[in-house]
Design a protein around this motif. Structure first.
Motif, short mmCIF file in Angstrom:
data_model
loop_
_atom_site.label_atom_id
_atom_site.label_comp_id
_atom_site.label_asym_id
_atom_site.label_seq_id
_atom_site.Cartn_x
_atom_site.Cartn_y
_atom_site.Cartn_z
N ALA A 1 -12.17 0.00 -22.86
CA ALA A 1 -12.40 0.70 -24.12
C ALA A 1 -13.81 0.55 -24.66
N ASP A 2 -14.57 -0.41 -24.18
CA ASP A 2 -15.91 -0.64 -24.70
C ASP A 2 -16.69 -1.43 -23.65
N ASP A 3 -18.02 -1.39 -23.73
CA ASP A 3 -18.84 -2.13 -22.78
C ASP A 3 -20.28 -2.14 -23.28
N ASP A 4 -20.98 -3.23 -23.02
CA ASP A 4 -22.36 -3.34 -23.46
C ASP A 4 -23.27 -2.31 -22.80
N PHE A 5 -22.87 -1.80 -21.62
CA PHE A 5 -23.74 -0.81 -20.97
C PHE A 5 -23.80 0.49 -21.77
N CYS A 6 -22.80 0.73 -22.60
CA CYS A 6 -22.79 1.89 -23.51
C CYS A 6 -21.82 1.59 -24.64
N PRO A 7 -22.27 0.89 -25.68
CA PRO A 7 -21.38 0.50 -26.78
C PRO A 7 -20.66 1.71 -27.39
N VAL A 8 -19.39 1.48 -27.73
CA VAL A 8 -18.50 2.56 -28.17
C VAL A 8 -18.21 2.42 -29.66
N ASP A 9 -18.19 3.55 -30.35
CA ASP A 9 -17.81 3.57 -31.76
C ASP A 9 -16.49 2.82 -31.95
N THR A 10 -16.44 1.98 -32.96
CA THR A 10 -15.28 1.12 -33.19
C THR A 10 -13.98 1.91 -33.29
N ALA A 11 -14.03 3.06 -33.97
CA ALA A 11 -12.81 3.86 -34.15
C ALA A 11 -12.27 4.35 -32.81
N ILE A 12 -13.16 4.72 -31.89
CA ILE A 12 -12.72 5.19 -30.57
C ILE A 12 -12.08 4.05 -29.80
N ALA A 13 -12.73 2.90 -29.77
CA ALA A 13 -12.17 1.76 -29.05
C ALA A 13 -10.81 1.37 -29.63
N GLU A 14 -10.66 1.43 -30.94
CA GLU A 14 -9.38 1.08 -31.57
C GLU A 14 -8.30 2.09 -31.20
N HIS A 15 -8.64 3.37 -31.17
CA HIS A 15 -7.66 4.38 -30.79
C HIS A 15 -7.23 4.22 -29.33
N ILE A 16 -8.17 3.88 -28.45
CA ILE A 16 -7.81 3.67 -27.05
C ILE A 16 -6.87 2.48 -26.92
N GLU A 17 -7.16 1.41 -27.64
CA GLU A 17 -6.27 0.25 -27.64
C GLU A 17 -4.88 0.63 -28.17
N SER A 18 -4.83 1.46 -29.20
CA SER A 18 -3.54 1.89 -29.75
C SER A 18 -2.75 2.69 -28.72
N ALA A 19 -3.43 3.56 -27.97
CA ALA A 19 -2.76 4.33 -26.92
C ALA A 19 -2.25 3.40 -25.82
N ALA A 20 -3.06 2.41 -25.46
CA ALA A 20 -2.62 1.44 -24.45
C ALA A 20 -1.39 0.68 -24.94
N LYS A 21 -1.35 0.35 -26.23
CA LYS A 21 -0.20 -0.35 -26.79
C LYS A 21 1.05 0.51 -26.73
N THR A 22 0.91 1.81 -26.97
CA THR A 22 2.05 2.71 -26.85
C THR A 22 2.62 2.68 -25.44
N LEU A 23 1.74 2.76 -24.44
CA LEU A 23 2.21 2.71 -23.05
C LEU A 23 2.85 1.36 -22.75
N GLU A 24 2.27 0.31 -23.29
CA GLU A 24 2.83 -1.03 -23.09
C GLU A 24 4.23 -1.11 -23.69
N ASN A 25 4.40 -0.53 -24.87
CA ASN A 25 5.71 -0.54 -25.51
C ASN A 25 6.74 0.28 -24.73
N LEU A 26 6.27 1.24 -23.96
CA LEU A 26 7.17 2.03 -23.11
C LEU A 26 7.53 1.30 -21.82
N GLY A 27 6.91 0.16 -21.59
CA GLY A 27 7.21 -0.64 -20.40
C GLY A 27 6.10 -0.72 -19.38
N ALA A 28 4.96 -0.06 -19.64
CA ALA A 28 3.86 -0.07 -18.68
C ALA A 28 3.22 -1.46 -18.60
N HIS A 29 2.65 -1.76 -17.46
CA HIS A 29 1.92 -3.01 -17.25
C HIS A 29 0.45 -2.73 -17.55
N VAL A 30 -0.09 -3.35 -18.59
CA VAL A 30 -1.42 -3.04 -19.09
C VAL A 30 -2.35 -4.23 -18.90
#
Length: 486
Positions: free
Chosen positions: A268-297
């Protein structure tokens, strides 16, 4: 029956069932263009008379029990980089302001053969070579979420038209994020296919009579739902139908059976190209949704590549491709700049000049580096089905049309960054020819859309689309910009 923001393929089913008239659907979209396009300037050319004639023919075919295909009678626009028979195709290039192709690009023809009605073209930057959509002929396209912001590029007019309900389906192209970044900026879905899965024959550039497929450049649909992406990809996939093209194997089914078998890596983020905080947070939220569905994250898994080195490799290969369409004097200027420069200079501007000046030997060196990157990605995707990462590092930014891209800057979390950073996350996956599906995730605090790209192994297009469908169902579906859902 509602038409606005309906699935394009759903509209076709209703037209073929006699529940909707193709003429009625076309008139609806023409009315939408008249009502909303002046504020955003997404649709830049219309073919009203011929489109109406084809819509009448589509309704007549239904009455006679003729089925034109899965897009029977559905009106749609096309990005103005694709040649459209009888309809002006400018590609943002002033010298082409009166160019009317004699035939459709192959991908466009495949949509027409499936029953689509092409009624207009959507705006692009000059030669589709910017992440903002503006040119001397058609001027600037605005973002429907905030007209002070860019809609992105080069498929910016396409994404803005979809978001504002001016078309139900679009055809984009992507050599530097040109499907994914506009999808992210406008809150729509987009799919950049695996390299060479969809032929670019008839795309401008390189030109309507060029047979070879340009390196890196890919194509794919944009839509307001995943179902349309999947069905459009099925229509569009395949090489040019002649001896210059080689067939690709059939796309494999998704690499996981259900969410409990899905293996997800998150970057979701990396020093080679820092990401706007809101974008990184939304990506983490999407990952959490998949995790809640049973995905291995896994939030720390990375391919064995250096992302900055990948960017430098990608940038030179990109500019080598773009440089093939530049005048001889530009290439000579680039050679002189490179010859006078410090060999250790890795600045963005000089890397671009190295790409433009590159000879075939130099290209082979960079291509060998790229092939090692591809091997590293293939090894990575033995352990993971998909990677979630940004389309680009910022939400839609304010228009900035300074003629020198190196003079443009973008603020990221309050820090000014080079404009060319917009290419880094797009090139991360594109350089290895990987498929990527852009999905909307939500909005920032000030109401700008946020999306991300879902990538997988080469020809894993159905896997990325399957994960996109999970997120569309369980996380966020398309939401129109305020004021457009009337």
């Amino acid at each position: 029956m509602s038409i606005l923001y309906r699935s394009a393929f759903g509209l076709a089913q209703d037209i073929k069932a006699g529940k909707l008239s193709a003429v009625t659907v076309l008139e609806f979209y023409l009315d939408r263009v008249e009502q909303f396009n002046s504020a955003i300037n997404a649709v830049v050319a219309l073919d009203t008379d011929r489109a109406l004639a084809r819509a009448v023919a589509a309704d007549k075919a239904v009455a006679e029990n003729e089925d034109w295909g899965p897009l029977h009678g559905v009106p749609m626009t096309i990005k103005d980089a694709w040649c459209t028979e009888g309809l002006v195709t400018v590609g943002g290039i002033p010298e082409h302001k009166d160019f009317i192709p004699e035939k459709n690009a192959i991908a466009v023809q495949r949509l027409v053969d499936a029953g689509a009605i092409i009624f207009g073209k959507t705006n692009v930057p000059f030669m589709s070579a910017d992440l903002q959509s503006f040119n001397e002929i058609y001027d600037v396209t605005n973002n429907p979420w905030n007209v002070e912001r860019t809609c992105g590029g080069s498929s910016g007019g396409a994404a803005a038209a979809l978001a504002s309900g001016l078309t139900p389906l679009e055809l984009g192209s992507d050599i530097g994020g040109s499907i994914r970044t506009p999808s992210h900026f406008n809150g729509v879905f987009g799919h950049k296919s695996s390299y060479e899965l969809i032929t670019k024959r008839g795309h401008l550039p390189p030109g309507d009579h060029v047979l070879s497929e340009p390196d890196l450049s890919c194509a794919g649909p944009l839509a307001t739902c995943v179902d349309d992406l999947e069905q459009a990809l099925a229509l569009l996939a395949g090489p040019a139908p002649d001896i210059t093209a080689h067939p690709l194997p059939a796309l494999p089914t998704p690499s996981f059976r259900d969410a409990s078998h899905l293996r997800v890596a998150v970057w979701a983020d990396d020093d080679f190209c820092p990401v706007d905080t809101a974008i990184a947070e939304h990506i983490e939220s999407a990952a959490k949704t998949l995790e809640n569905l049973g995905a291995h994250v896994n939030r720390s898994a990375r391919p064995s590549i250096d992302p900055q080195a990948n960017h430098e490799n990608y940038l030179q290969l990109l500019m080598s491709t773009i440089g093939g369409n530049t005048p001889d004097e530009v290439q000579q200027m680039a050679r002189e700049i490179v010859a006078a420069a410090d060999p250790d200079d890795r600045s963005e501007a000089l890397l671009q000049m190295r790409g433009i000046a590159m000879d075939h030997k130099g290209w082979m060196v960079q291509n060998e580096i790229r092939q090692h990157t591809r091997v590293a990605w293939e090894a990575f995707f033995r352990d993971y089905d998909v990677l979630l990462c940004p389309c680009t590092h910022v939400p839609a930014f304010e228009h900035d049309h300074h003629p020198d891209m190196q003079a443009r800057v973008i603020s990221v979390n309050g820090v000014e960054r080079p404009y060319t950073d917009v290419l880094k996350w797009a090139g991360l996956t594109l350089n290895a020819y990987l498929p990527a599906t852009a999905v909307p995730l939500g909005t920032t605090a000030d109401g700008l859309p946020v999306g991300m790209q879902i990538s997988s192994r080469y020809l894993g297009d159905r896997t990325t689309l399957a994960v996109a469908r999970l997120l569309e169902t369980h996380h966020r579906a398309f939401v129109p910009p305020p004021g457009y859902n009337d």
